[in-house]
Design a protein around this motif. Structure first.
Motif, PDB file in Angstrom:
ATOM      1  N   UNK A  39       0.772  -1.209   0.014  1.00 35.28           N
ATOM      2  CA  UNK A  39      -0.090  -0.130   0.121  1.00 35.28           C
ATOM      3  C   UNK A  39       0.917   1.407  -0.144  1.00 35.28           C
ATOM      4  N   UNK A  40       1.746   1.271   0.836  1.00 34.75           N
ATOM      5  CA  UNK A  40       2.889   2.377   0.928  1.00 34.75           C
ATOM      6  C   UNK A  40       3.328   2.669  -0.562  1.00 34.75           C
ATOM      7  N   UNK A  41       4.002   1.753  -1.118  1.00 30.82           N
ATOM      8  CA  UNK A  41       4.645   1.928  -2.423  1.00 30.82           C
ATOM      9  C   UNK A  41       3.435   2.317  -3.357  1.00 30.82           C
ATOM     10  N   UNK A  42       2.222   1.773  -3.474  1.00 32.38           N
ATOM     11  CA  UNK A  42       1.404   2.311  -4.164  1.00 32.38           C
ATOM     12  C   UNK A  42       0.975   3.663  -4.046  1.00 32.38           C
ATOM     13  N   UNK A  43       0.895   4.243  -2.709  1.00 35.44           N
ATOM     14  CA  UNK A  43       0.705   5.511  -2.859  1.00 35.44           C
ATOM     15  C   UNK A  43       1.807   6.501  -2.988  1.00 35.44           C
ATOM     16  N   UNK A  44       3.115   6.079  -2.881  1.00 31.69           N
ATOM     17  CA  UNK A  44       4.374   6.758  -3.313  1.00 31.69           C
ATOM     18  C   UNK A  44       4.302   6.759  -4.765  1.00 31.69           C
ATOM     19  N   UNK A  45       3.879   5.669  -5.568  1.00 33.84           N
ATOM     20  CA  UNK A  45       3.877   5.783  -6.969  1.00 33.84           C
ATOM     21  C   UNK A  45       2.907   6.827  -7.457  1.00 33.84           C
ATOM     22  N   UNK A  46       1.719   6.925  -7.047  1.00 37.85           N
ATOM     23  CA  UNK A  46       0.765   7.557  -7.410  1.00 37.85           C
ATOM     24  C   UNK A  46       1.112   9.143  -7.182  1.00 37.85           C
ATOM     25  N   UNK A  47       1.673   9.398  -6.001  1.00 40.87           N
ATOM     26  CA  UNK A  47       1.988  10.838  -5.578  1.00 40.87           C
ATOM     27  C   UNK A  47       3.050  11.094  -6.777  1.00 40.87           C
ATOM     28  N   UNK A  48       4.047  10.348  -7.124  1.00 41.16           N
ATOM     29  CA  UNK A  48       5.309  10.704  -8.002  1.00 41.16           C
ATOM     30  C   UNK A  48       4.629  10.827  -9.429  1.00 41.16           C
ATOM     31  N   UNK A  49       3.739  10.174  -9.895  1.00 41.22           N
ATOM     32  CA  UNK A  49       3.035   9.994 -11.194  1.00 41.22           C
ATOM     33  C   UNK A  49       2.109  11.722 -11.084  1.00 41.22           C
ATOM     34  N   UNK A  50       1.547  11.833 -10.208  1.00 35.74           N
ATOM     35  CA  UNK A  50       1.013  13.048  -9.904  1.00 35.74           C
ATOM     36  C   UNK A  50       1.814  14.342 -10.004  1.00 35.74           C
ATOM     37  N   UNK A  51       2.851  14.118  -9.593  1.00 36.98           N
ATOM     38  CA  UNK A  51       4.162  15.364  -9.545  1.00 36.98           C
ATOM     39  C   UNK A  51       4.630  15.281 -10.908  1.00 36.98           C
ATOM     40  N   UNK A  52       4.632  14.188 -11.682  1.00 38.45           N
ATOM     41  CA  UNK A  52       5.187  14.457 -13.098  1.00 38.45           C
ATOM     42  C   UNK A  52       4.233  14.867 -14.043  1.00 38.45           C
ATOM     43  N   UNK A  78      10.214   6.627 -13.369  1.00 34.74           N
ATOM     44  CA  UNK A  78      10.784   5.086 -13.375  1.00 34.74           C
ATOM     45  C   UNK A  78      10.778   4.697 -12.296  1.00 34.74           C
ATOM     46  N   UNK A  79      11.059   5.271 -11.334  1.00 36.02           N
ATOM     47  CA  UNK A  79      11.001   4.753  -9.645  1.00 36.02           C
ATOM     48  C   UNK A  79       9.481   4.417  -9.312  1.00 36.02           C
ATOM     49  N   UNK A  80       8.518   5.330  -9.790  1.00 36.41           N
ATOM     50  CA  UNK A  80       7.014   5.080  -9.611  1.00 36.41           C
ATOM     51  C   UNK A  80       6.469   3.850 -10.303  1.00 36.41           C
ATOM     52  N   UNK A  81       7.206   3.540 -11.652  1.00 30.77           N
ATOM     53  CA  UNK A  81       6.851   2.183 -12.303  1.00 30.77           C
ATOM     54  C   UNK A  81       7.334   1.013 -11.640  1.00 30.77           C
ATOM     55  N   UNK A  82       8.639   1.113 -11.122  1.00 30.57           N
ATOM     56  CA  UNK A  82       9.172   0.127 -10.240  1.00 30.57           C
ATOM     57  C   UNK A  82       8.337  -0.225  -9.071  1.00 30.57           C
ATOM     58  N   UNK A  83       8.092   1.014  -8.339  1.00 33.38           N
ATOM     59  CA  UNK A  83       7.427   0.607  -6.905  1.00 33.38           C
ATOM     60  C   UNK A  83       5.915   0.051  -7.316  1.00 33.38           C
ATOM     61  N   UNK A  84       5.290   0.458  -8.539  1.00 29.39           N
ATOM     62  CA  UNK A  84       3.892  -0.065  -8.783  1.00 29.39           C
ATOM     63  C   UNK A  84       4.105  -1.488  -9.332  1.00 29.39           C
ATOM     64  N   UNK A  85       4.923  -1.800 -10.040  1.00 30.08           N
ATOM     65  CA  UNK A  85       5.233  -3.244 -10.410  1.00 30.08           C
ATOM     66  C   UNK A  85       5.175  -4.022  -9.356  1.00 30.08           C
ATOM     67  N   UNK A  86       6.393  -3.672  -8.275  1.00 31.33           N
ATOM     68  CA  UNK A  86       6.605  -4.625  -7.289  1.00 31.33           C
ATOM     69  C   UNK A  86       5.424  -4.658  -6.362  1.00 31.33           C
ATOM     70  N   UNK A  87       4.699  -3.639  -6.239  1.00 28.16           N
ATOM     71  CA  UNK A  87       3.699  -4.005  -5.465  1.00 28.16           C
ATOM     72  C   UNK A  87       2.487  -4.709  -5.968  1.00 28.16           C
ATOM     73  N   UNK A  88       2.458  -4.848  -7.212  1.00 30.06           N
ATOM     74  CA  UNK A  88       1.535  -5.681  -8.010  1.00 30.06           C
ATOM     75  C   UNK A  88       1.797  -6.988  -7.924  1.00 30.06           C
ATOM     76  N   UNK A  89       3.168  -7.530  -7.749  1.00 27.73           N
ATOM     77  CA  UNK A  89       3.422  -8.810  -7.930  1.00 27.73           C
ATOM     78  C   UNK A  89       4.094  -9.117  -6.564  1.00 27.73           C
TER      79      UNK A  89
END
Length: 68
Positions: free
Chosen positions: A11-24, A39-50
């Motif tokens: 959950x924490x990684x997903x929230x960080x990824x969403x915030x990073x995507x919003x900032x970009x 790129x960091x947001x994509x890695x966080x989202x991918x690792x949290x999904x799997x």
């Protein structure tokens, strides 16, 4: 690949990824730092999904609950 990430970590990684995507995509962070952030947001989202983090596997860390 065995799961090595718990729900809180995911959950924490997903929230960080969403915030990073919003900032970009909001134009707040641009240029090279923006691309690195995406790129960091994509890695966080991918690792949290799997539920698997390769860095955790290398270090030997697990944040998921173990069944006894």
């Amino acid at each position: 690949m065995k799961k090595n990430m718990g729900n809180a970590d995911r959950v924490i990684r997903t929230i960080i990824a969403l915030i990073a995507a919003y900032l970009y995509f909001g134009g707040i962070v641009t240029g090279t730092w923006g691309i690195v952030l995406v790129v960091v947001a994509a890695v966080f989202l991918l690792t949290s999904l799997v539920s698997f983090c390769p860095l955790y596997a290398i270090v030997g860390l697990k944040t998921c609950a173990t069944k006894e």
